[in-house]
Design an enzyme around this catalytic site. Structure first.
Site, PDB file in Angstrom:
ATOM      1  N   LEU A  33     -28.628 -14.774  -1.334  1.00 43.75           N
ATOM      2  CA  LEU A  33     -27.200 -14.844  -1.048  1.00 43.75           C
ATOM      3  C   LEU A  33     -26.661 -13.547  -0.455  1.00 43.75           C
ATOM      4  CD1 LEU A  33     -26.147 -16.603  -4.365  1.00 43.75           C
ATOM      5  CD2 LEU A  33     -26.717 -17.666  -2.174  1.00 43.75           C
ATOM      6  N   GLY A  36     -21.391 -13.849   2.937  1.00 43.28           N
ATOM      7  CA  GLY A  36     -20.975 -15.131   3.545  1.00 43.28           C
ATOM      8  C   GLY A  36     -21.009 -16.245   2.510  1.00 43.28           C
ATOM      9  N   HIS A  37     -22.137 -16.345   1.777  1.00 41.47           N
ATOM     10  CA  HIS A  37     -22.226 -17.365   0.719  1.00 41.47           C
ATOM     11  C   HIS A  37     -21.164 -17.121  -0.351  1.00 41.47           C
ATOM     12  CE1 HIS A  37     -26.623 -17.135   1.978  1.00 41.47           C
ATOM     13  NE2 HIS A  37     -26.351 -18.420   2.161  1.00 41.47           N
ATOM     14  N   GLN A  61     -36.292 -29.052   6.481  1.00 46.87           N
ATOM     15  CA  GLN A  61     -35.540 -28.568   7.641  1.00 46.87           C
ATOM     16  C   GLN A  61     -36.247 -27.445   8.400  1.00 46.87           C
ATOM     17  OE1 GLN A  61     -32.182 -27.454   4.899  1.00 46.87           O
ATOM     18  NE2 GLN A  61     -31.871 -25.796   6.350  1.00 46.87           N
ATOM     19  N   GLY A 146     -20.425 -22.674   5.741  1.00 37.72           N
ATOM     20  CA  GLY A 146     -19.984 -21.572   6.595  1.00 37.72           C
ATOM     21  C   GLY A 146     -19.893 -22.010   8.048  1.00 37.72           C
ATOM     22  N   ASP A 149     -22.872 -21.713  10.926  1.00 41.97           N
ATOM     23  CA  ASP A 149     -23.718 -22.867  11.243  1.00 41.97           C
ATOM     24  C   ASP A 149     -22.814 -24.002  11.706  1.00 41.97           C
ATOM     25  OD1 ASP A 149     -26.312 -21.752  10.336  1.00 41.97           O
ATOM     26  OD2 ASP A 149     -25.216 -21.593   8.464  1.00 41.97           O
ATOM     27  N   GLN A 152     -24.400 -27.442  12.120  1.00 43.67           N
ATOM     28  CA  GLN A 152     -24.696 -28.011  10.799  1.00 43.67           C
ATOM     29  C   GLN A 152     -23.415 -28.583  10.169  1.00 43.67           C
ATOM     30  OE1 GLN A 152     -27.312 -26.254   7.650  1.00 43.67           O
ATOM     31  NE2 GLN A 152     -25.409 -25.520   6.791  1.00 43.67           N
ATOM     32  N   SER A 185     -29.142 -14.693   5.916  1.00 47.41           N
ATOM     33  CA  SER A 185     -30.307 -14.289   5.118  1.00 47.41           C
ATOM     34  C   SER A 185     -31.431 -13.825   6.041  1.00 47.41           C
ATOM     35  CB  SER A 185     -30.790 -15.454   4.259  1.00 47.41           C
ATOM     36  OG  SER A 185     -29.710 -15.959   3.507  1.00 47.41           O
TER      37      SER A 185
HETATM   38  O1  PAF Z   1     -27.044 -23.737   5.340  1.00 46.02           O
HETATM   39  C1  PAF Z   1     -27.983 -23.799   4.519  1.00 46.02           C
HETATM   40  O2  PAF Z   1     -28.243 -22.870   3.785  1.00 46.02           O
HETATM   41  C2  PAF Z   1     -28.825 -25.056   4.445  1.00 46.02           C
HETATM   42  O3  PAF Z   1     -29.011 -25.615   5.692  1.00 46.02           O
HETATM   43  C3  PAF Z   1     -28.272 -26.110   3.458  1.00 46.02           C
HETATM   44  C4  PAF Z   1     -26.914 -26.623   3.880  1.00 46.02           C
HETATM   45  C5  PAF Z   1     -28.182 -25.492   2.074  1.00 46.02           C
HETATM   46  C6  PAF Z   1     -29.231 -27.299   3.387  1.00 46.02           C
HETATM   47  O4  PAF Z   1     -30.492 -26.918   2.994  1.00 46.02           O
END
Ligand code: PAF
Length: 289
Positions: A33, A36-37, A61, A146, A149, A152, A185
């Protein structure tokens, strides 16, 4: 803060909390972490009664040539950082989340045909599959992602809308280092010299913002200027630079309304992404005298 590794135990805890009327905020992460997280977790704490953070490096992924094995992991460090903000840290093993006979996937169509999907085939199906599973396990009221991404976030929002997941998705601003580099990260992979050069992504975004604010509407012209600019950085190799509709992420040849500039650039072997909103000034309406 409680650390839970089993789906059944998490469900039990959350059922009890939900019965008491608690609102659940959920922050899915892959751990290691950074600020941002933590900005997502803090917002979740403000909006909800209970905060669940998941840490799971999702093998689905990552393509075989990608960094799954080397992705940074440190649960102890992460747990320390979350203390005070997170109520339940869900850290399942791969076997817990994907049982041996697991063979389902959730695909938002078209994600392999644009932006990060072009060079990371199957990546977003891996993301939507794990996020769908986590949403079904946590049954949160609010989920936090966030804006770094951006693709995403768009994929998850589409999945939530198409499949009627009863969760509100919040997409929060990018958190940057002092010199502007977006927190990630993967920044830990950079050598000292690469880290110095990585600021070129942020500088490129800022120069595009200035071009758009100065009235340049032709996306190709902005892209070309950024290619030239980034091209001067020895360790940088561009994967893509795209100007797209801020909501649908469809490419835009001209910037007629606020648009998103997205880029992915390799710095050495590390692929970094970033984006910014290109704001279009409305023309002042004059009376004509
Ligand atoms: O953004 C991330 O860290 C990952 O893509 C997520 C959303 C946790 C899915 O594994």
């Amino acid at each position: 803060m409680k650390i839970v590794k089993k789906i059944s135990l998490l469900r039990k805890d959350l059922t009890l909390l939900r019965r008491k009327g608690g609102r659940i905020g959920f922050v899915p992460t892959m751990g290691y972490l950074h600020e941002g997280h933590l900005s997502l977790v803090r917002q979740a704490k403000k909006d909800n009664d209970i905060v669940v953070v998941s840490i799971f490096v999702n093998p689905l992924q990552f393509a075989p040539n990608e960094d799954f094995r080397h992705y940074p992991r440190d649960l102890k460090r992460d747990a320390k950082l979350l203390k005070g903000f997170c109520d339940i840290l869900f850290a399942p093993s791969s076997d817990e989340l994907y049982r041996k006979d697991f063979c389902s996937s959730v695909e938002v169509k078209g994600t392999d045909e644009a932006l990060c999907g072009l060079s990371r085939k199957g990546h977003f199906t891996g993301v939507s599959t794990v996020v769908a599973k986590l949403f079904n396990i946590v049954l949160a009221d609010n989920a936090y992602f966030g804006r770094k991404d951006a693709q995403q976030a768009a994929v998850i929002k589409k999945m939530v809308s198409d499949l009627d997941f009863p969760v509100k998705v919040h997409v929060l601003p990018i958190v940057r280092e002092k010199d502007g580099l977006a927190m990630s990260s993967r920044n830990t992979y950079l050598t000292i010299e690469e880290r110095r050069q990585a600021v070129v992504l942020f500088q490129a975004l800022r120069s595009a913002e200035r071009m758009a604010a100065g009235g340049i509407r032709d996306s190709a012209k902005i892209r070309q200027a950024l290619e030239d600019f980034i091209g001067h950085t020895p360790s940088a190799r561009i994967d893509y630079i795209e100007i797209a509709d801020a909501r649908t992420l469809a490419p835009l040849a001209r910037i007629e309304k606020d648009a998103l500039l997205l880029l992915a650039v390799y710095i050495g072997k590390t692929r970094l992404i970033d984006n910014t909103l290109l704001k279009v000034k409305k023309l002042a309406v004059t009376s004509g005298y």
